[in-house]
Design an enzyme around this catalytic site. Structure first.
Site, PDB file in Angstrom:
ATOM      1  N   ARG A 185       0.815  -1.214   0.000  1.00 31.13           N
ATOM      2  CA  ARG A 185       0.000   0.000   0.000  1.00 31.13           C
ATOM      3  C   ARG A 185       0.851   1.268   0.000  1.00 31.13           C
ATOM      4  O   ARG A 185       0.456   2.271  -0.591  1.00 31.13           O
ATOM      5  CB  ARG A 185      -0.910   0.000   1.242  1.00 31.13           C
ATOM      6  CG  ARG A 185      -1.760   1.241   1.414  1.00 31.13           C
ATOM      7  CD  ARG A 185      -2.907   1.319   0.421  1.00 31.13           C
ATOM      8  NE  ARG A 185      -3.813   0.198   0.574  1.00 31.13           N
ATOM      9  CZ  ARG A 185      -5.053   0.187   0.098  1.00 31.13           C
ATOM     10  NH1 ARG A 185      -5.534   1.241  -0.548  1.00 31.13           N
ATOM     11  NH2 ARG A 185      -5.802  -0.886   0.248  1.00 31.13           N
ATOM     12  N   GLY A 421      -1.915  -4.067   8.616  1.00 30.83           N
ATOM     13  CA  GLY A 421      -3.035  -4.977   8.449  1.00 30.83           C
ATOM     14  C   GLY A 421      -3.371  -5.267   7.001  1.00 30.83           C
ATOM     15  O   GLY A 421      -2.569  -5.019   6.093  1.00 30.83           O
ATOM     16  N   ARG A 423      -5.296  -3.830   4.803  1.00 30.10           N
ATOM     17  CA  ARG A 423      -5.205  -2.701   3.872  1.00 30.10           C
ATOM     18  C   ARG A 423      -3.749  -2.384   3.564  1.00 30.10           C
ATOM     19  O   ARG A 423      -3.404  -2.120   2.405  1.00 30.10           O
ATOM     20  CB  ARG A 423      -5.912  -1.463   4.440  1.00 30.10           C
ATOM     21  CG  ARG A 423      -6.002  -0.325   3.421  1.00 30.10           C
ATOM     22  CD  ARG A 423      -6.686   0.926   3.985  1.00 30.10           C
ATOM     23  NE  ARG A 423      -7.011   1.869   2.927  1.00 30.10           N
ATOM     24  CZ  ARG A 423      -6.180   2.796   2.444  1.00 30.10           C
ATOM     25  NH1 ARG A 423      -4.957   2.888   2.935  1.00 30.10           N
ATOM     26  NH2 ARG A 423      -6.559   3.612   1.478  1.00 30.10           N
ATOM     27  N   CYS A 424      -2.905  -2.413   4.564  1.00 30.70           N
ATOM     28  CA  CYS A 424      -1.481  -2.131   4.354  1.00 30.70           C
ATOM     29  C   CYS A 424      -0.860  -3.107   3.360  1.00 30.70           C
ATOM     30  O   CYS A 424       0.053  -2.744   2.615  1.00 30.70           O
ATOM     31  CB  CYS A 424      -0.724  -2.217   5.675  1.00 30.70           C
ATOM     32  SG  CYS A 424      -1.177  -0.986   6.907  1.00 30.70           S
ATOM     33  N   MET A 425      -1.314  -4.359   3.367  1.00 25.73           N
ATOM     34  CA  MET A 425      -0.687  -5.406   2.566  1.00 25.73           C
ATOM     35  C   MET A 425      -1.206  -5.474   1.142  1.00 25.73           C
ATOM     36  O   MET A 425      -0.890  -6.422   0.420  1.00 25.73           O
ATOM     37  CB  MET A 425      -0.883  -6.764   3.235  1.00 25.73           C
ATOM     38  CG  MET A 425      -0.068  -6.922   4.496  1.00 25.73           C
ATOM     39  SD  MET A 425      -0.086  -8.609   5.114  1.00 25.73           S
ATOM     40  CE  MET A 425      -1.809  -8.783   5.519  1.00 25.73           C
TER      41      MET A 425
END
Length: 434
Positions: A185, A421, A423-425
């Site tokens: 992200r 989390g 979204r970050c990944m």
């Protein structure tokens, strides 16, 4: 769909073959992101690799980790995440495969190695030559994986007798690993029909954007897309701070990792760069000035959208966050105005719709703080009202379900050690329009 509470065990060699098949079947990807919650069509992931095994206790602070994940289980958890996305019809693409395709071209690979060494602050000419010669023995995906995982000193027979080399002779690596790269992200953001190539805050993460950039420069499936490189801003901006609230509105965090200066520079380009304006419809940015801390490193660690009218938020930012509205002004000026009112009411007013806040961990401050730390507020929507969450945040997940949100609980015992989390990944590439 696989059992969401289980980790599917996949042989790494088989998984690599699966990746290769998907890469071969890939057609052109047209970036199209006008919301956080439209049905997810295509997404870019990075499967954790040997770079996690190259973390050491001595380098954790420098490489922005709090602990060392167990690679084998981290890969199983990540494979479970990818398989769950695939089962929902999402086209899952892998950064290492795409960069590997690009680096099959020897000329492109040579230029990439040179730039990678420069960004890695390798300045001694003889060392540059030695590293370049060693890395040229690799090609394609093997080269991509080697640059991502790091190059140990014992892998290259070379004595660096420069002053810098002697001062740093105790270092274990010629090239440090790039362990944060599975958080795809941050290095780049899809906005409308364009990509913002981000300028990372930490020295160790600046190399990450090079991998994304290589795809949009050279890969046949991506190079037709419009890219804005934020390096000219001379200030950091990261994808975890950028939320596409609707086709006209962005939310961007002023955070530990993203500066107000970078946001204003980006706003100017969006509002007044005629070459960019044909690729998006953004005419407003809401800049959220959140507390600057390791726990709240990005806006998406404390606020994400889960449905048309619902957002999950960490109550720790209530009363501690200022919101500014940035809009195009006269004479090519970016106008900035501090907005009054609660976060909930401000979002409702600016988006012209009712907004319901679902607190991470509920109203209990202990649950909220604990589950925010393990990314309870960091959700990835696959369509309105359906999101990916970390399995471990039981309180938040139950509250989301009670509020009508469908949750896909992914295993995370090792992945969560990296402080990011679902979204970050994930870097969404295409979503359906709402």
């Amino acid at each position: 769909m696989m059992n969401q509470d289980a980790i599917e065990i996949i042989n790494p060699s088989c998984q690599d073959q699966t990746h290769a098949v998907k890469a071969e079947k890939m057609t052109k990807i047209n970036i199209d992101i006008t919301s956080e919650i439209g049905s997810l069509k295509s997404v870019l992931l990075r499967r954790p690799g040997e770079e996690l095994n190259n973390l050491t206790p001595e380098t954790l602070d420098e490489l922005l980790f709090d602990d060392i994940p167990f690679l084998e289980n981290a890969q199983k958890e990540h494979d479970a995440f990818a398989n769950m996305l695939d089962a929902l019809g999402v086209n899952v693409l892998y950064l290492e495969d795409l960069v590997g395709d690009v680096l099959k071209n020897k000329e492109v690979a040579g230029a990439f190695i040179h730039e990678f060494l420069s960004v890695s602050n390798i300045t001694t000419p003889k060392l540059i030559d030695a590293l370049s010669e060693h890395l040229s023995d690799y090609s394609g995906k093997a080269l991509a994986q080697k640059l991502m995982s790091g190059l140990k000193k014992n892998e290259l027979d070379y004595q660096d007798v420069s002053l810098n080399g002697q001062v740093n002779k105790a270092d274990l690596f010629w090239l440090n690993p790039v362990p944060n790269l599975y958080f795809t992200r941050d290095p780049a953001s899809s906005i409308g029909n364009m990509v913002l190539l981000n300028s990372m805050f930490a020295k160790t993460r600046k190399r990450e954007s090079l991998f994304i950039e290589s795809i949009f420069k050279h890969h046949s499936g991506f190079k037709h897309n419009k890219v804005l490189n934020s390096s000219a801003f001379n200030a950091s901006i990261e994808g975890g701070d950028i939320l596409v609230l609707d086709k006209h509105t962005l939310a961007i965090g002023i955070s530990q990792r993203t500066s107000a200066h970078a946001i204003e520079k980006f706003a100017f380009e969006l509002f007044f760069n005629d070459e960019l304006k044909v690729h998006h419809q953004i005419n407003k940015i809401l800049a959220f000035h959140i507390p600057s801390s390791r726990a709240f490193m990005h806006l998406d660690t404390v606020l994400t959208q889960v449905d048309l009218h619902k957002m999950t938020m960490h109550q720790g930012i209530v009363g501690k966050t200022q919101i500014y509205r940035l809009t195009p002004g006269m004479h090519r000026n970016v106008e900035s105005r501090l907005l009054a009112g609660s976060i909930e009411n401000t979002l409702a007013n600016e988006l012209d719709k009712d907004i319901q806040i679902i607190y991470c961990g509920g109203r209990d401050s202990i649950n909220g703080s604990r589950e925010q730390w393990s990314d309870g507020a960091n959700t990835l929507a696959v369509k309105p009202g359906e999101v990916f969450v970390y399995q471990r945040n039981r309180m938040t997940n139950q509250i989301l379900e009670n509020r009508g949100v469908s949750v896909h609980k992914m295993p995370c015992s090792e992945l969560s050690r990296g402080r990011g989390g679902p979204r970050c990944m994930s870097m969404p590439l295409e979503r359906s329009k709402l």
